[in-house]
Every structure is written in C-alpha cells, then in structure tokens.
Design a protein around this motif. Structure first.
Motif, PDB file in Angstrom:
ATOM      1  N   SER A   2       0.836  -1.176   0.000  1.00  0.00           N
ATOM      2  CA  SER A   2       0.000   0.000   0.000  1.00  0.00           C
ATOM      3  C   SER A   2       0.881   1.239   0.000  1.00  0.00           C
ATOM      4  CB  SER A   2      -0.926  -0.061   1.195  1.00  0.00           C
ATOM      5  OG  SER A   2      -0.599   0.797   2.225  1.00  0.00           O
ATOM      6  N   SER A   3       0.517   2.233  -0.760  1.00  0.00           N
ATOM      7  CA  SER A   3       1.320   3.453  -0.857  1.00  0.00           C
ATOM      8  C   SER A   3       0.942   4.423   0.238  1.00  0.00           C
ATOM      9  CB  SER A   3       1.127   4.108  -2.227  1.00  0.00           C
ATOM     10  OG  SER A   3      -0.157   4.679  -2.292  1.00  0.00           O
ATOM     11  N   SER A   4       1.868   5.376   0.522  1.00  0.00           N
ATOM     12  CA  SER A   4       1.599   6.321   1.606  1.00  0.00           C
ATOM     13  C   SER A   4       0.414   7.212   1.294  1.00  0.00           C
ATOM     14  CB  SER A   4       2.848   7.154   1.900  1.00  0.00           C
ATOM     15  OG  SER A   4       3.205   7.895   0.754  1.00  0.00           O
ATOM     16  N   SER A   5       0.114   7.430   0.006  1.00  0.00           N
ATOM     17  CA  SER A   5      -1.005   8.297  -0.336  1.00  0.00           C
ATOM     18  C   SER A   5      -2.345   7.625  -0.055  1.00  0.00           C
ATOM     19  CB  SER A   5      -0.924   8.722  -1.799  1.00  0.00           C
ATOM     20  OG  SER A   5      -0.992   7.577  -2.622  1.00  0.00           O
TER      21      SER A   5
ATOM     22  N   LYS B 102      -4.406   5.412   5.830  1.00  0.00           N
ATOM     23  CA  LYS B 102      -5.388   6.083   6.669  1.00  0.00           C
ATOM     24  C   LYS B 102      -4.689   6.784   7.820  1.00  0.00           C
ATOM     25  CE  LYS B 102      -9.117   3.002   5.506  1.00  0.00           C
ATOM     26  NZ  LYS B 102     -10.172   2.147   5.965  1.00  0.00           N
ATOM     27  N   SER B 103      -5.280   7.863   8.280  1.00  0.00           N
ATOM     28  CA  SER B 103      -4.719   8.565   9.430  1.00  0.00           C
ATOM     29  C   SER B 103      -5.000   7.766  10.694  1.00  0.00           C
ATOM     30  CB  SER B 103      -5.310   9.967   9.535  1.00  0.00           C
ATOM     31  OG  SER B 103      -6.709   9.891   9.665  1.00  0.00           O
ATOM     32  N   THR B 104      -4.267   8.113  11.747  1.00  0.00           N
ATOM     33  CA  THR B 104      -4.437   7.413  13.016  1.00  0.00           C
ATOM     34  C   THR B 104      -4.466   8.417  14.160  1.00  0.00           C
ATOM     35  OG1 THR B 104      -3.470   5.809  14.530  1.00  0.00           O
ATOM     36  CG2 THR B 104      -1.931   6.988  13.128  1.00  0.00           C
TER      37      THR B 104
ATOM     38  N   PHE C 247      -2.016  18.870  12.997  1.00  0.00           N
ATOM     39  CA  PHE C 247      -2.700  17.813  12.264  1.00  0.00           C
ATOM     40  C   PHE C 247      -2.890  16.634  13.207  1.00  0.00           C
ATOM     41  CE2 PHE C 247      -0.073  19.991   9.059  1.00  0.00           C
ATOM     42  CZ  PHE C 247      -1.076  20.458   8.231  1.00  0.00           C
ATOM     43  N   HIS C 248      -4.134  16.350  13.528  1.00  0.00           N
ATOM     44  CA  HIS C 248      -4.471  15.212  14.368  1.00  0.00           C
ATOM     45  C   HIS C 248      -5.880  14.789  14.030  1.00  0.00           C
ATOM     46  CE1 HIS C 248      -5.881  13.295  18.206  1.00  0.00           C
ATOM     47  NE2 HIS C 248      -4.822  12.581  17.885  1.00  0.00           N
ATOM     48  N   PRO C 249      -6.066  13.597  13.587  1.00  0.00           N
ATOM     49  CA  PRO C 249      -5.120  12.486  13.466  1.00  0.00           C
ATOM     50  C   PRO C 249      -4.123  12.715  12.332  1.00  0.00           C
ATOM     51  CG  PRO C 249      -7.228  11.879  12.513  1.00  0.00           C
ATOM     52  CD  PRO C 249      -7.408  13.234  13.131  1.00  0.00           C
ATOM     53  N   PHE C 250      -3.036  11.922  12.382  1.00  0.00           N
ATOM     54  CA  PHE C 250      -2.001  12.006  11.371  1.00  0.00           C
ATOM     55  C   PHE C 250      -1.725  10.608  10.824  1.00  0.00           C
ATOM     56  CE2 PHE C 250       2.505  12.959  10.050  1.00  0.00           C
ATOM     57  CZ  PHE C 250       2.151  13.823   9.026  1.00  0.00           C
ATOM     58  N   ALA C 251      -0.565  10.424  10.246  1.00  0.00           N
ATOM     59  CA  ALA C 251      -0.219   9.178   9.558  1.00  0.00           C
ATOM     60  C   ALA C 251       0.226   8.086  10.532  1.00  0.00           C
ATOM     61  CB  ALA C 251       0.896   9.452   8.559  1.00  0.00           C
TER      62      ALA C 251
ATOM     63  N   ARG D  92       4.784   4.160  11.044  1.00  0.00           N
ATOM     64  CA  ARG D  92       5.752   3.624  10.071  1.00  0.00           C
ATOM     65  C   ARG D  92       5.967   4.587   8.898  1.00  0.00           C
ATOM     66  NH1 ARG D  92       1.045   1.062   9.360  1.00  0.00           N
ATOM     67  NH2 ARG D  92       0.111   1.133   7.289  1.00  0.00           N
ATOM     68  N   GLU D  93       5.037   5.492   8.641  1.00  0.00           N
ATOM     69  CA  GLU D  93       5.152   6.417   7.508  1.00  0.00           C
ATOM     70  C   GLU D  93       5.766   7.759   7.884  1.00  0.00           C
ATOM     71  OE1 GLU D  93       1.472   6.791   5.443  1.00  0.00           O
ATOM     72  OE2 GLU D  93       1.216   4.629   5.307  1.00  0.00           O
ATOM     73  N   ILE D  94       5.874   8.049   9.158  1.00  0.00           N
ATOM     74  CA  ILE D  94       6.339   9.365   9.590  1.00  0.00           C
ATOM     75  C   ILE D  94       7.739   9.700   9.089  1.00  0.00           C
ATOM     76  CG2 ILE D  94       6.918  10.742  11.626  1.00  0.00           C
ATOM     77  CD1 ILE D  94       4.339   9.624  12.890  1.00  0.00           C
ATOM     78  N   PRO D  95       8.722   8.792   9.148  1.00  0.00           N
ATOM     79  CA  PRO D  95      10.052   9.169   8.653  1.00  0.00           C
ATOM     80  C   PRO D  95      10.050   9.696   7.216  1.00  0.00           C
ATOM     81  CG  PRO D  95      10.196   7.150   9.916  1.00  0.00           C
ATOM     82  CD  PRO D  95       8.724   7.459   9.742  1.00  0.00           C
ATOM     83  N   SER D  96       9.295   9.087   6.329  1.00  0.00           N
ATOM     84  CA  SER D  96       9.269   9.565   4.946  1.00  0.00           C
ATOM     85  C   SER D  96       8.474  10.866   4.819  1.00  0.00           C
ATOM     86  CB  SER D  96       8.699   8.497   4.009  1.00  0.00           C
ATOM     87  OG  SER D  96       7.337   8.270   4.274  1.00  0.00           O
ATOM     88  N   LEU D  97       7.488  11.049   5.664  1.00  0.00           N
ATOM     89  CA  LEU D  97       6.682  12.269   5.598  1.00  0.00           C
ATOM     90  C   LEU D  97       7.413  13.484   6.154  1.00  0.00           C
ATOM     91  CD1 LEU D  97       3.223  10.828   6.642  1.00  0.00           C
ATOM     92  CD2 LEU D  97       3.930  11.580   4.361  1.00  0.00           C
ATOM     93  N   VAL D  98       8.286  13.279   7.125  1.00  0.00           N
ATOM     94  CA  VAL D  98       9.000  14.397   7.742  1.00  0.00           C
ATOM     95  C   VAL D  98       9.813  15.150   6.694  1.00  0.00           C
ATOM     96  CG1 VAL D  98      10.862  14.994   9.348  1.00  0.00           C
ATOM     97  CG2 VAL D  98       9.040  13.456  10.065  1.00  0.00           C
TER      98      VAL D  98
END
Length: 89
Positions: free
Chosen positions: A1-4, A7-9, A48-52, A55-61
């Motif tokens: 599944s891609s980051s786009s 779902k947010s959490t 932004f809450h909820p967010f990603a 596991r996806e946060i490092p790439s989003l930062v």
C-alpha cells in the motif's frame, strides 16, 4: 500500500512543541484550566491530528520539511497586536 492511500491514526499528530523551559508554566496553566488532554498530550499546538501511521512518519518528515521551505513566505506572517507606538501617523 502506498503512503497516499494510508489512513490517518489518532495515535500520531504534527505539533508545535514549546521549548523545555516553558513547560512548567504551560503545564500549570493547563492544570488550572482543567485541560482534558493534560495527561494524554504534552504541551503543544496540534496542527494535524489524526495524522499518519508511525511507520510512515520518517518519509513524511522530509516531504513536510521541503514543503515548509518552499512555502515559507506564504506560511510566515508578522502580526502586531495592540502596539500603536510604531505607527507613523
């Protein structure tokens, strides 16, 4: 599944966190104000809450940092409130 398509959490957020030396005063104010998130969240402004998912946060930062740098002029504004001393008239 891609980051786009992720779902947010509710367990993550993007926040502005004040410096450590400001926490005591902020926490006292939050406690006196009976902030319902006092024990759940550190002192912060949640943008932004909820967010990603975590596991996806490092790439989003990195992507967020690039976006902020590109849009800095539009994001940053200066507002003076209640200070009439600087008026030229």
């Amino acid at each position: 599944s891609s980051s786009s398509s992720s779902k947010s959490t509710m367990s993550t957020a993007v926040c502005i966190v004040p410096p450590d030396d400001a926490w005591d005063a902020i926490q006292r104010a939050r406690h006196l104000a009976r902030d319902t998130t006092f024990y759940k969240w550190p002192p912060a402004i949640r943008l932004f809450h909820p967010f990603a998912p975590k596991r996806e946060i490092p790439s989003l930062v990195g992507r967020m940092a690039e976006w902020i740098e590109e849009e800095a002029d539009a994001i940053m504004t200066t507002t003076t409130m209640g200070d009439d001393d600087d008026d030229d008239d």
